[in-house]
Design a protein around this motif. Structure first.
Motif, mmCIF file in Angstrom:
data_model
loop_
_atom_site.group_PDB
_atom_site.id
_atom_site.type_symbol
_atom_site.label_atom_id
_atom_site.label_comp_id
_atom_site.label_asym_id
_atom_site.label_seq_id
_atom_site.Cartn_x
_atom_site.Cartn_y
_atom_site.Cartn_z
ATOM 1 N N UNK A 162 0.752 -0.986 0.115
ATOM 2 C CA UNK A 162 0.483 -0.205 0.078
ATOM 3 C C UNK A 162 0.926 1.336 -0.051
ATOM 4 N N UNK A 163 0.496 1.894 -1.035
ATOM 5 C CA UNK A 163 1.713 3.524 -0.947
ATOM 6 C C UNK A 163 0.733 4.621 -0.495
ATOM 7 N N UNK A 164 1.308 5.564 0.264
ATOM 8 C CA UNK A 164 0.922 7.036 -0.013
ATOM 9 C C UNK A 164 0.876 7.834 -1.263
ATOM 10 N N UNK A 165 0.814 8.711 -1.844
ATOM 11 C CA UNK A 165 0.389 9.903 -2.385
ATOM 12 C C UNK A 165 0.086 10.872 -3.045
ATOM 13 N N UNK A 166 0.468 12.096 -3.104
ATOM 14 C CA UNK A 166 0.108 13.354 -2.898
ATOM 15 C C UNK A 166 -0.195 13.884 -4.847
ATOM 16 N N UNK A 167 -1.283 14.687 -4.478
ATOM 17 C CA UNK A 167 -2.055 15.215 -6.271
ATOM 18 C C UNK A 167 -2.294 16.447 -5.709
ATOM 19 N N UNK A 168 -1.216 17.978 -6.366
ATOM 20 C CA UNK A 168 -1.705 18.541 -6.435
ATOM 21 C C UNK A 168 -3.059 19.411 -6.656
ATOM 22 N N UNK A 169 -3.617 17.888 -7.999
ATOM 23 C CA UNK A 169 -5.067 18.046 -7.441
ATOM 24 C C UNK A 169 -6.401 18.044 -7.098
ATOM 25 N N UNK A 170 -7.232 18.891 -6.647
ATOM 26 C CA UNK A 170 -7.890 18.731 -5.638
ATOM 27 C C UNK A 170 -8.200 16.985 -4.835
ATOM 28 N N UNK A 171 -8.340 16.456 -6.315
ATOM 29 C CA UNK A 171 -8.307 14.690 -6.589
ATOM 30 C C UNK A 171 -7.879 13.911 -6.992
ATOM 31 N N UNK A 172 -7.342 13.226 -6.747
ATOM 32 C CA UNK A 172 -7.564 11.633 -8.433
ATOM 33 C C UNK A 172 -7.392 10.498 -7.947
#
Length: 123
Positions: free
Chosen positions: A94-104
């Protein structure tokens, strides 16, 4: 430097629960979407859940709806994934990730990734 560090993985029997944590550092993530993905052996990385820090937008993959809950603590810059009623098919990294978009929901939409934490569900 941006860092996402997952923890909380492990071995659990089918029907059990685990809570994953993702500690974010290196910048302000208040405007980011924070997501969880997973990758099983021999399979592509797939979307699990995503949340905006304000908690107003949450999305889940159909395969985990009703069993997994994503939440965030902006004061701690930490995102959680509560996983209940686990099944053997939930076994994955399981990976955590961050996006500059509001959601993805797609991997290419994410800008930062953690190193992953293994979740193994035995039958």
């Amino acid at each position: 430097q941006v860092q996402l560090v997952e923890s909380g993985g492990g071995l659990v029997q089918a029907g059990g629960s685990l809570r994953l944590s993702c500690a974010a550092s290196g910048r302000t993530f208040s405007s980011y979407g924070m997501g969880w993905f997973r990758q099983a052996p021999g399979k592509e990385r797939e979307f699990v859940a995503v949340i905006r820090w304000n908690g107003r937008r949450l999305y889940y993959a159909d395969s985990v709806k009703g069993r997994f809950t994503i939440s965030g603590d902006s004061a701690k810059n930490t995102v959680y994934l509560q996983m209940n009623s686990l099944k053997p098919e939930d076994t994955a990294v399981y990976y955590c990730a961050a996006t500059r978009r509001s959601v993805g929901t797609l991997t290419y939409e994410y800008d930062y990734w953690g190193q992953g934490t293994q979740v193994t569900v035995s039958s």
